[in-house]
Design an enzyme around this catalytic site. Structure first.
Site, PDB file in Angstrom:
ATOM      1  N   ASP A  27      -5.992   6.830   9.095  1.00  0.00           N
ATOM      2  CA  ASP A  27      -6.289   8.215   9.466  1.00  0.00           C
ATOM      3  C   ASP A  27      -6.319   8.426  10.972  1.00  0.00           C
ATOM      4  OD1 ASP A  27      -7.598   7.713   6.691  1.00  0.00           O
ATOM      5  OD2 ASP A  27      -7.197   9.860   6.869  1.00  0.00           O
ATOM      6  N   GLN A  69      -9.145   7.397  -5.147  1.00  0.00           N
ATOM      7  CA  GLN A  69      -7.738   7.678  -4.798  1.00  0.00           C
ATOM      8  C   GLN A  69      -6.812   6.566  -5.292  1.00  0.00           C
ATOM      9  OE1 GLN A  69     -10.324   8.022  -2.695  1.00  0.00           O
ATOM     10  NE2 GLN A  69      -9.991   9.628  -1.203  1.00  0.00           N
TER      11      GLN A  69
HETATM   12  O1  MRU Z   1     -10.057  10.961   2.122  1.00  0.00           O
HETATM   13  P1  MRU Z   1      -8.567  10.831   2.040  1.00  0.00           P
HETATM   14  O2  MRU Z   1      -8.072  10.698   0.637  1.00  0.00           O
HETATM   15  O3  MRU Z   1      -7.866  11.926   2.813  1.00  0.00           O
HETATM   16  O4  MRU Z   1      -8.263   9.463   2.781  1.00  0.00           O
HETATM   17  C1  MRU Z   1      -6.930   9.024   2.867  1.00  0.00           C
HETATM   18  C2  MRU Z   1      -6.778   7.692   3.502  1.00  0.00           C
HETATM   19  O5  MRU Z   1      -7.731   7.078   3.927  1.00  0.00           O
HETATM   20  C3  MRU Z   1      -5.365   7.198   3.671  1.00  0.00           C
HETATM   21  O6  MRU Z   1      -5.329   5.808   3.587  1.00  0.00           O
HETATM   22  C4  MRU Z   1      -4.833   7.632   5.053  1.00  0.00           C
HETATM   23  O7  MRU Z   1      -4.999   9.011   5.225  1.00  0.00           O
HETATM   24  C5  MRU Z   1      -3.412   7.293   5.235  1.00  0.00           C
HETATM   25  S1  MRU Z   1      -2.379   8.273   4.217  1.00  0.00           S
HETATM   26  C6  MRU Z   1      -0.759   7.941   4.552  1.00  0.00           C
END
Ligand code: MRU
Length: 347
Positions: A239, A198
């Site tokens: 999250d 990401q």
């Molecule tokens: O697996 P993902 O890409 O959904 O994980 C996203 C994250 O860990 C982000 O840092 C988190 O959701 C915060 S987004 C504002």
């Protein structure tokens, strides 16, 4: 280019396909709760707040889809319950998903006995409001967080907590964007964020779009960068935050927090109130998603690990509250987060 992660077009939800960025920029259209759940599960949309917004639209879409059941209210209720259930099963860690579903359910319940057309209309209005509110909240967090960054700061971030992870502006990247808007010269160090990348694919792309200086590193370079004096602050998203201030975020965040403490670098977490789960006492209770081993084994079908090797793929980790310098919320900055300080946010 303005990034509209989710948009409502011709009575359908369109979401940027984040699996193919930055190689291609495409929207996929969704017309039911089950299809949105599939989009969340397969990572077309990801990032805690964006998942919440998508789920809210998933509920509204299901009501619209079932509106032909006009007089058969029983069937409509059953269909809606199934829609809520399929969305709730899409991903386990980001509490924003459950927060948004709860909010949509209370709107639905407040309208029991009303016409299906009215219910569908109100649910859609609520989904629009959740989206608009998310951007307002990110702007407010951005304003508070920007004050914490000094002019010239080199900010390390992990995963993607940007416009792509929200309805717009972003949480951690929102803090950076707001600081840049205030006239501060900020540069970003983006961890690539194995295994789903990401950071490399999404954070780097967002920053490049806006000409915010960004340097991409692999995750195992963070310690070197800190020891070399090249990092002034860490800002990440989250999250789920438990009542005592423990922070679940993308796998590898805990490692970054430990390193930051070792090097006396502030570790900030941008966290809307919708990501705080006061129903759980500590991070030990946060469900951690285990994703497919194929994500670790290789990328897009290209495998580099030996066939037959045992592989783990926990997608999130928990950073204990004691390593968090401050949470940046839409209500202000909470230094040294603990149960009392978090509870005060909800009074
Ligand atoms: O697996 P993902 O890409 O959904 O994980 C996203 C994250 O860990 C982000 O840092 C988190 O959701 C915060 S987004 C504002």
């Amino acid at each position: 280019m303005k990034v509209e992660t989710l948009r409502w077009v011709n009575n359908r939800l369109e979401m940027i396909d984040q699996r193919i960025l930055p190689a291609a920029f495409e929207y996929i259209a969704y017309d039911s709760a089950a299809s949105v759940a599939d989009g969340i599960r397969s990572m077309v949309v990801r990032g805690a707040p964006a998942i919440g917004v998508a789920a809210a639209y998933g509920v509204a879409l299901e009501a619209l889809r079932l509106s032909h059941l006009n007089e058969g209210k029983e069937d409509f209720s059953k269909g809606m319950e199934a829609g809520f259930a399929v969305l709730a099963q899409s991903r386990p860690t980001a509490v924003n998903l459950f927060w948004a579903l709860k909010r949509m359910k209370s709107v639905w319940e407040s309208l029991k006995g009303q016409s299906i057309a009215l219910i569908a209309e109100r649910l859609l209005t609520e989904a629009h409001e959740i989206l608009a509110e998310d951007i307002r909240i990110n702007r407010s967090m951005g304003a508070f967080g920007a004050e914490l960054l000094k002019d010239g700061a080199r900010v390390l971030t992990h995963c993607n907590a940007g416009a792509l992870a929200t309805a717009g502006h972003g949480t951690a990247l929102g803090v950076i964007r707001s600081a840049v808007e205030m006239g501060k010269k900020i540069s970003v160090i983006a961890d690539e964020t194995r295994p789903f990348l990401q950071g490399a694919r999404l954070t780097a792309w967002e920053m490049v779009q806006e000409n915010i200086p960004v340097t991409l590193i692999t995750d195992n370079m963070a310690g070197f960068m800190m020891a070399s004096g090249e990092v002034d602050a860490v800002v990440v998203g989250t999250d789920r935050v438990s009542a005592n201030g423990d922070v679940a975020n993308k796998i590898g965040t805990y490692m970054v927090a430990v390193l930051a403490r070792r090097h006396n670098i502030p570790f900030y977490v941008a966290c809307p109130l919708s990501t705080i789960d006061m129903s759980i006492a500590s991070g030990a209770e946060i469900p951690i998603e285990e994703r497919s081993v194929n994500e670790v084994k290789g990328f897009r079908g290209n495998h580099w690990a030996a066939e037959g090797v045992s592989i783990r793929n926990p997608s999130f980790d928990v950073t204990p509250a004691e390593l968090v310098t401050a949470l940046i919320t839409e209500k202000g900055v909470v230094r040294k987060p603990d149960r009392d300080r978090l509870a005060a946010l909800f009074k």
